[in-house]
Design a protein around this motif. Structure first.
Motif, PDB file in Angstrom:
ATOM      1  N   LYS A  93      -1.055   2.090   0.033  1.00 21.24           N
ATOM      2  CA  LYS A  93      -0.921   1.957   1.488  1.00 21.24           C
ATOM      3  C   LYS A  93       0.149   0.930   1.824  1.00 21.24           C
ATOM      4  CE  LYS A  93      -5.503   3.181   3.094  1.00 21.24           C
ATOM      5  NZ  LYS A  93      -6.793   2.571   3.424  1.00 21.24           N
ATOM      6  N   ILE A  94       0.170  -0.146   1.001  1.00 18.32           N
ATOM      7  CA  ILE A  94       1.208  -1.172   1.237  1.00 18.32           C
ATOM      8  C   ILE A  94       2.588  -0.548   1.100  1.00 18.32           C
ATOM      9  CG2 ILE A  94       2.227  -3.301   0.384  1.00 18.32           C
ATOM     10  CD1 ILE A  94      -0.570  -4.115  -0.538  1.00 18.32           C
ATOM     11  N   LEU A 154       5.404 -10.318 -15.373  1.00 12.82           N
ATOM     12  CA  LEU A 154       4.879  -8.954 -15.283  1.00 12.82           C
ATOM     13  C   LEU A 154       4.120  -8.567 -16.555  1.00 12.82           C
ATOM     14  CD1 LEU A 154       7.836  -7.265 -13.415  1.00 12.82           C
ATOM     15  CD2 LEU A 154       5.519  -7.616 -12.585  1.00 12.82           C
ATOM     16  N   LEU A 178       0.249  -5.256   7.012  1.00 11.26           N
ATOM     17  CA  LEU A 178      -0.187  -5.840   5.746  1.00 11.26           C
ATOM     18  C   LEU A 178      -1.467  -6.647   5.943  1.00 11.26           C
ATOM     19  CD1 LEU A 178       3.055  -7.123   3.994  1.00 11.26           C
ATOM     20  CD2 LEU A 178       1.582  -5.253   3.279  1.00 11.26           C
ATOM     21  N   GLU A 234       3.527  -2.459 -13.581  1.00 10.76           N
ATOM     22  CA  GLU A 234       4.402  -3.632 -13.496  1.00 10.76           C
ATOM     23  C   GLU A 234       5.828  -3.258 -13.862  1.00 10.76           C
ATOM     24  OE1 GLU A 234       1.501  -3.772 -15.014  1.00 10.76           O
ATOM     25  OE2 GLU A 234       0.426  -5.069 -13.604  1.00 10.76           O
ATOM     26  N   PHE A 259       5.316  -4.323  10.074  1.00  8.85           N
ATOM     27  CA  PHE A 259       4.990  -4.284   8.650  1.00  8.85           C
ATOM     28  C   PHE A 259       4.052  -5.428   8.283  1.00  8.85           C
ATOM     29  CE2 PHE A 259       5.385  -3.467   4.297  1.00  8.85           C
ATOM     30  CZ  PHE A 259       5.846  -4.584   3.606  1.00  8.85           C
ATOM     31  N   LEU A 307      -4.383  -4.517   6.370  1.00 11.83           N
ATOM     32  CA  LEU A 307      -4.851  -3.896   5.138  1.00 11.83           C
ATOM     33  C   LEU A 307      -5.616  -4.880   4.274  1.00 11.83           C
ATOM     34  CD1 LEU A 307      -1.819  -1.706   4.064  1.00 11.83           C
ATOM     35  CD2 LEU A 307      -4.113  -0.926   4.597  1.00 11.83           C
ATOM     36  N   PHE A 347       7.312  -1.625 -10.983  1.00  9.60           N
ATOM     37  CA  PHE A 347       7.660  -2.626  -9.977  1.00  9.60           C
ATOM     38  C   PHE A 347       8.952  -3.362 -10.356  1.00  9.60           C
ATOM     39  CE2 PHE A 347       7.256  -5.319  -6.524  1.00  9.60           C
ATOM     40  CZ  PHE A 347       7.383  -6.651  -6.895  1.00  9.60           C
ATOM     41  N   LEU A 392       3.398   1.577   4.033  1.00 11.11           N
ATOM     42  CA  LEU A 392       3.757   0.739   5.179  1.00 11.11           C
ATOM     43  C   LEU A 392       5.213   0.287   5.071  1.00 11.11           C
ATOM     44  CD1 LEU A 392       2.290  -0.266   7.648  1.00 11.11           C
ATOM     45  CD2 LEU A 392       1.786  -2.364   6.417  1.00 11.11           C
ATOM     46  N   TYR A 393       5.579  -0.107   3.847  1.00 15.15           N
ATOM     47  CA  TYR A 393       6.949  -0.569   3.616  1.00 15.15           C
ATOM     48  C   TYR A 393       7.938   0.548   3.918  1.00 15.15           C
ATOM     49  CZ  TYR A 393      10.990  -2.528   1.171  1.00 15.15           C
ATOM     50  OH  TYR A 393      12.236  -3.001   0.861  1.00 15.15           O
ATOM     51  N   THR A 443      -5.254   0.610  -1.859  1.00 10.80           N
ATOM     52  CA  THR A 443      -4.547  -0.303  -0.947  1.00 10.80           C
ATOM     53  C   THR A 443      -3.075  -0.482  -1.324  1.00 10.80           C
ATOM     54  OG1 THR A 443      -6.595  -1.512  -1.066  1.00 10.80           O
ATOM     55  CG2 THR A 443      -4.844  -2.454   0.307  1.00 10.80           C
TER      56      THR A 443
END
Lengths: 116, 710
Positions: A28-29, B697, B632, A93, B628, B635, A96, A32-33, A25
């Motif tokens: 996929k995000i 993080l 989301l 992370e 978008f 999903l 990211f 999409l972005y 997922t």
């Protein structure tokens, strides 16, 4: 023949779609972005084609912002993808964090170019 | 062909003008004595602001000028100035202010307590003993002198006058100048101050100063006068060679300082100081030559020095001889230097002292008068002018018949009635004055003719009365000649050569041609041969206006008169050499007039798209964002991984807030901030964000690692 090619196309499309559904997922995000960024860029290009490129720097800022963030998202996807052996040791992370930082720098430069 | 006689007459005229210039060189306009114009200038320059003057120095200068010139409408500043004076009459005031306060008190005579004077006097006497600088000595000695006049009971005499005299004299130099202190810079202005101070010491000495020392100072004065500067017209003045010295004084201040010093010294010493009379007269001419100064200090220096030059009437009877220290200058002036023969003017001369008062009885002799053209022959010789009691003028009643119109130089001399007067007054010997004698020049016998070819047979001839207004109308072609002649006669019947005698032909297209009219004795004649002038006239046929100009400085009836028209028929211009007409002279008034208005053409702005289109696309841009978000949701995005415990949760929130803050900062940057503040704030937020982001993080990383291993 035509029917078979269209059927082939449909089959191909279905196969691709099912293969794609298997992706995790979070990837996929990110996809999409990327799509979102690319579509935004496309709309800006269409607008420029319609009205001319008079404030050229604003057009460039807009398009490059979208393209840049798409590129950074793609980099993120590469780094986060577990199937990618090259980046096995890199924590997602960390990737990211890099993504966020690079985006901030990109947008600072874009804003400066937009203003100046 | 026609150019040669024209050129020679031009050359002759040029030489004549040069001759005029040279002959007048040594005869310059005379400056008159002080008059009411100086009085009104004094009132203007010394106008008190809000009832009082800016400083005590200015108050003193104003009051002294009003006193010398006997100005009637002087402002009354007693009420405002006396308190200032009293304020400054304290021991502790600086020397310069004390000096001027005492000077003002000397004129205004404010009510001052006697003890104050005693107090100040003792302080001043101490200063005189101790100080070594010229300026301090000058002010202290000057103040003591003023106290002596204003409070007779106070003891102001100097105990060690010899010592003080010596210390001032020690600052003198061999060329007559003085130094201000031990430093080597010397100046003429300082010499004036020193002489005044020495005069003061002599007055304040309790026992008499040695005469030999006084004579040394007299020699210094003579040496000082050796360094005097002069102009060619006999004006003498002092100036400072060193620019930017103690306080650079101009020639007016320097000369007046020397005059003050010399006269103060002469007043307290016996015997004559041998200053030549022409130098004294030269100093008077210098101050009068300034005219009306625009500066208040210059006006004060001018008036005070002239008053000293006039008032040095140290008329002392010593065994029936009049002994005068320095000669008194007498000024000869003329109210007018232009005499009109037609008005039958009389030549008037005034002799006054520099301040405008009456001179002693004397006769003005006109030694000789000669024309600038003929310098050797005198038209008038040895005439005495008659003195008119009522007006105070010396008058030459009638100019003899030999005097015609022109420029003359009259040489005057003053002869005093009293034989001893020569020693007392400085008259300046022979004085050259330029005089313009004007009159009406008779213009007569004017004739215009058009002549046929070289034989000169006359086609048309007309006489013209140039005094009247009639004009002629002629016609000619290129084969003919035009002749114009007239006669000029002076009032005494001689031939007259004016500065300007021009004939101008102006075409309808505004092209003009000017010719000089030559003469032979009284007759002036010009002949224009049109055959030779065709090219000069640019082959322009048509109507030409004729104009005659005759003028001179001494001609009272100079004129510029249109004579009429000439219809000139010239052949056509040959096409091979088409005449290039030169550009006409632009009317000089339009050249400097306002120019045409320029409307600035702004760069046409780029075409912008219509607003609605832009807004539509703005909303279209937001569509992918909505897509978008919808994607989301489809999903199944959730926030399950959001940390629940407190610390990581706060970090998470701060992280998101930090990112939002940076984005808001960027929006502000776009709207109004500049790059530098943005960069600064970004750096700060970035550091914060790094810290917070790292925490959350790393927390997430350890959490997922734990999950993996578990």
């Amino acid at each position: 023949m035509a029917r078979s090619t269209s059927k082939d196309a449909q089959d191909l499309f279905r196969a691709l779609w099912s293969a794609y559904s298997a992706t995790p997922t979070n990837l996929k995000i990110i996809d999409l972005y990327v799509m979102y960024a690319v579509f935004t860029a496309l709309i800006q290009v269409v607008y420029m084609a319609m009205v001319g490129s008079f404030p050229f720097n604003s057009f460039l800022s807009g398009v490059l912002s979208c393209v840049g963030t798409a590129v950074l998202a793609v980099c993120l996807r590469i780094q986060v993808n577990k199937e990618n052996k090259e980046f096995k040791d890199l924590a997602p992370e960390r990737a990211f964090a890099d993504f966020v930082l690079c985006n901030l720098v990109l947008h600072l430069v874009i804003m400066n170019f937009l203003v100046g | 062909m026609l150019l040669l006689p024209r050129m020679s007459s031009n050359l002759a005229r040029l030489l004549l003008l040069l001759l005029f210039a040279f002959s007048i060189c040594d005869a310059v306009a005379l400056p008159g004595p002080i008059s009411d114009r100086h009085r009104s200038a004094a009132l203007e320059l010394f106008a008190p602001q809000h009832g009082s003057f800016a400083s005590l120095e200015e108050s003193y200068e104003a009051l002294r000028i009003f006193e010398i010139l006997a100005v009637r409408e002087k402002p009354d500043v007693r009420a405002t100035t006396c308190p200032k004076v009293l304020e400054n009459l304290v021991s502790s005031t600086p020397l310069k202010d004390l000096f001027y306060a005492l000077k003002v008190n000397g004129i205004l005579k404010c009510k001052v307590n006697g003890d104050i004077f005693k107090d100040i006097a003792s302080r001043l006497k101490a200063t005189v003993k101790d100080s070594k600088t010229l300026v301090d000595l000058y002010y202290s000695i000057g103040s003591l002198l003023l106290i002596k006049d204003q409070a007779s009971d106070v003891d102001v005499l100097l105990a060690d006058a010899d010592g003080t005299f010596h210390s001032i004299k020690a600052l003198s130099q061999s060329d007559g100048k003085w130094r201000y202190t031990d430093k080597p810079e010397s100046s003429t202005y300082a010499a004036g101050l020193a002489l005044e101070a020495l005069a003061g010491v002599i007055t304040l000495a309790s026992s008499e100063i040695d005469q030999s020392k006084v004579n040394l100072v007299k020699n210094d004065i003579l040496k000082l006068f050796d360094s005097i500067e002069k102009y060619d017209d006999g004006t003498f003045y002092f100036d400072e060679k060193l620019v930017g010295g103690h306080e650079h004084q101009g020639s007016i201040s320097t000369t007046s300082s020397v005059v003050r010093g010399v006269f103060a010294f002469a007043a307290v010493t016996s015997g004559k100081i041998n200053l030549p009379g022409d130098k004294i007269l030269g100093l008077a001419k210098f101050f009068l030559g300034i005219g009306i100064p625009g500066d208040a200090k210059d006006l004060f220096n001018q008036i005070e020095s002239l008053a000293l030059l006039e008032s040095n009437r140290q008329v002392v009877f010593q065994e029936q001889h009049i002994v005068v220290k320095i000669s008194i200058p007498l000024i000869l002036s003329l109210p007018a230097s232009v005499y009109s023969l037609s008005n039958k003017d009389q030549l008037k001369v005034r002799v006054n002292t520099v301040l405008g008062s009456a001179a002693p009885p004397l006769t003005v002799k006109l030694v000789r008068a000669f024309s600038t053209v003929a310098k050797d022959s005198a038209v008038i010789q040895n005439k005495d002018l008659k003195y008119d009691q009522n007006s105070g003028h010396h008058v030459l009643d009638v100019l003899p018949d030999k005097v015609d119109v022109g420029i003359y130089v009259f040489v005057f001399e003053m002869v005093l009635h009293d034989a001893d007067g020569e020693k007392v007054y400085a008259t300046g010997g022979q004085i050259h004055v330029p005089i313009y004698v004007t009159g009406i020049v008779k213009v007569s016998n004017a004739e215009i003719a058009v002549l046929d070819n070289d034989l000169g047979s006359i086609e048309t001839q007309k006489t013209l009365d140039l005094a009247g207004n009639d004009i002629v109308s002629l016609s000619a072609n290129h084969l003919q000649k035009f002749r114009f002649s007239f006669q000029l006669t002076t009032p005494r019947g001689h031939a007259f050569m004016p500065h300007q005698a021009f004939l101008k032909l102006k075409h309808e297209t505004k092209y003009e041609h000017i010719f000089v009219v030559g003469n032979a004795g009284k007759k002036f004649e010009i002949v224009l041969d049109f055959l030779g002038l065709v090219e000069k006239f640019y082959y322009l046929s048509g109507r030409y206006d004729i104009e005659l100009t005759v003028g001179d400085a001494v001609m009272e009836n100079s004129f510029l008169r249109p004579l009429g028209h000439l219809e000139l028929d010239l052949p056509e211009a040959p096409t091979s050499k088409a005449p290039r007409l030169p550009p006409l002279a632009v009317d000089p008034y339009t050249r400097y007039g306002p120019k045409a208005e320029i409307t600035h053409l702004f760069r046409t702005p780029e075409k912008r798209p219509p607003t609605q289109l832009s807004l539509i696309f703005l909303s279209l841009t937001l569509l992918p964002l909505i897509g978008f978000l919808v994607g989301l949701l489809r999903l199944g995005v959730n926030l399950r991984n959001f940390p629940s415990s407190a610390a990581p949760a706060t970090y998470a929130i701060l992280f998101h807030l930090g990112i939002a803050a940076v984005l808001v900062l960027y929006v502000l940057f776009w709207l109004k901030l500049d790059l530098f503040t943005t960069l600064k704030t970004t750096a700060l937020l970035g550091v914060f964000l790094l810290f917070v982001g790292h925490r959350i993080l790393s927390h997430l990383a350890t959490a997922s690692a734990k999950l993996k291993s578990a």
